[in-house]
Motif scaffolding. Structure first.
Motif, PDB file in Angstrom:
ATOM      1  N   CYS A 109       0.860  -1.184   0.000  1.00 44.01           N
ATOM      2  CA  CYS A 109       0.000   0.000   0.000  1.00 44.01           C
ATOM      3  C   CYS A 109       0.894   1.232   0.000  1.00 44.01           C
ATOM      4  O   CYS A 109       1.691   1.416   0.920  1.00 44.01           O
ATOM      5  CB  CYS A 109      -0.913   0.001   1.220  1.00 44.01           C
ATOM      6  SG  CYS A 109      -1.860   1.533   1.367  1.00 44.01           S
ATOM      7  N   GLN A 164       0.188   4.185   0.613  1.00 41.77           N
ATOM      8  CA  GLN A 164      -0.223   5.126   1.646  1.00 41.77           C
ATOM      9  C   GLN A 164       0.378   4.798   3.017  1.00 41.77           C
ATOM     10  O   GLN A 164       0.979   5.639   3.655  1.00 41.77           O
ATOM     11  CB  GLN A 164      -1.755   5.100   1.745  1.00 41.77           C
ATOM     12  CG  GLN A 164      -2.389   6.367   2.231  1.00 41.77           C
ATOM     13  CD  GLN A 164      -2.428   7.430   1.145  1.00 41.77           C
ATOM     14  OE1 GLN A 164      -2.471   7.109  -0.048  1.00 41.77           O
ATOM     15  NE2 GLN A 164      -2.389   8.677   1.544  1.00 41.77           N
ATOM     16  N   CYS A 165       0.201   3.556   3.440  1.00 37.71           N
ATOM     17  CA  CYS A 165       0.603   3.198   4.809  1.00 37.71           C
ATOM     18  C   CYS A 165       1.760   2.198   4.850  1.00 37.71           C
ATOM     19  O   CYS A 165       2.316   1.951   5.913  1.00 37.71           O
ATOM     20  CB  CYS A 165      -0.579   2.634   5.584  1.00 37.71           C
ATOM     21  SG  CYS A 165      -1.146   1.027   4.984  1.00 37.71           S
ATOM     22  N   CYS A 224      -4.507  -0.234   0.352  1.00 31.53           N
ATOM     23  CA  CYS A 224      -5.163  -1.256   1.175  1.00 31.53           C
ATOM     24  C   CYS A 224      -6.598  -0.795   1.486  1.00 31.53           C
ATOM     25  O   CYS A 224      -6.906   0.396   1.367  1.00 31.53           O
ATOM     26  CB  CYS A 224      -4.372  -1.486   2.460  1.00 31.53           C
ATOM     27  SG  CYS A 224      -4.498  -0.143   3.646  1.00 31.53           S
ATOM     28  N   CYS A 265      -6.870   2.242   3.978  1.00 31.35           N
ATOM     29  CA  CYS A 265      -6.535   3.552   3.402  1.00 31.35           C
ATOM     30  C   CYS A 265      -7.615   4.013   2.430  1.00 31.35           C
ATOM     31  O   CYS A 265      -7.927   5.197   2.355  1.00 31.35           O
ATOM     32  CB  CYS A 265      -5.169   3.498   2.729  1.00 31.35           C
ATOM     33  SG  CYS A 265      -3.813   3.396   3.916  1.00 31.35           S
ATOM     34  N   ARG A 308      -8.114   0.349  12.221  1.00 25.92           N
ATOM     35  CA  ARG A 308      -7.731   1.719  12.589  1.00 25.92           C
ATOM     36  C   ARG A 308      -8.945   2.558  12.976  1.00 25.92           C
ATOM     37  O   ARG A 308     -10.032   2.353  12.442  1.00 25.92           O
ATOM     38  CB  ARG A 308      -7.080   2.423  11.391  1.00 25.92           C
ATOM     39  CG  ARG A 308      -5.837   1.731  10.939  1.00 25.92           C
ATOM     40  CD  ARG A 308      -5.277   2.378   9.707  1.00 25.92           C
ATOM     41  NE  ARG A 308      -4.535   1.374   8.968  1.00 25.92           N
ATOM     42  CZ  ARG A 308      -4.082   1.524   7.749  1.00 25.92           C
ATOM     43  NH1 ARG A 308      -4.300   2.655   7.105  1.00 25.92           N
ATOM     44  NH2 ARG A 308      -3.420   0.564   7.149  1.00 25.92           N
TER      45      ARG A 308
END
Ligand SMILES: [Zn+2]
Length: 164
Positions: free
Chosen positions: A37, A39-40, A63, A66, A111
């Motif tokens: 991913c 992003q993360c 993912c 995200c 999250r």
């Protein structure tokens, strides 16, 4: 018992399926492995998203967590309120954050998206229904109170209400 949330049915806490079904949010195809991913940095490996060292060669795709954060489309909603909450606000917020940290360390898709103030308390939104349930259980375990689950099976969304 009629649900107070449109599209959601109340479920008994011991009835909510401990399902292992993957979050297919925005997944248009089977992911190649490994996928990272962008992003993360979570890595899709052995059929699930994990925190791993970034592989040298990897497919890149966001993912589901995200994606949900990007779209502001939570899977879990935890409504927390009541006079006791007002008196113990910081302590309870800390407990919820701890529950997230514990879950997220093991599962990248669990999250908290946001904690928003509401008239009677806060609304905590999550990227994963199991984290929403985990937060409810943690509150109930440490502080008792009233805990309810409302499930939307079609969309696989969970609303948790904790009041004290
Ligand atoms: Zn991600």
């Amino acid at each position: 018992m009629k649900s107070r949330f449109t599209g959601f049915e109340p479920v008994r806490r011991d009835r909510l399926v401990q399902e292992t079904r993957h979050d297919a949010y925005k997944a248009k195809h089977k992911l190649p492995e490994p996928t990272v991913c962008p992003q993360c940095g979570a890595v899709f490996h052995a059929g699930r998203w994990q925190w791993l060292a970034r592989p040298t060669q990897a497919h890149e795709e966001m993912c589901p967590a995200c994606h949900r954060m990007h779209d502001q489309y939570p899977a879990g909603f935890v409504t927390v309120g009541g006079a006791y909450f007002k008196d113990h606000r910081e302590e309870l917020l800390h407990l919820m954050r701890n529950e997230e940290a514990r879950a997220k360390a093991e599962h990248p898709l669990k999250r908290i998206m946001a904690i928003a103030d509401e008239a009677d308390g806060v609304l905590v939104t999550t990227t994963d229904i199991h984290l929403a349930r985990g937060i409810g259980e943690a509150l109930h375990h440490a502080h008792q109170g009233e805990l309810e689950y409302h499930y939307n099976e079609q969309e696989n969304l969970l609303r948790v209400v904790w009041q004290r």
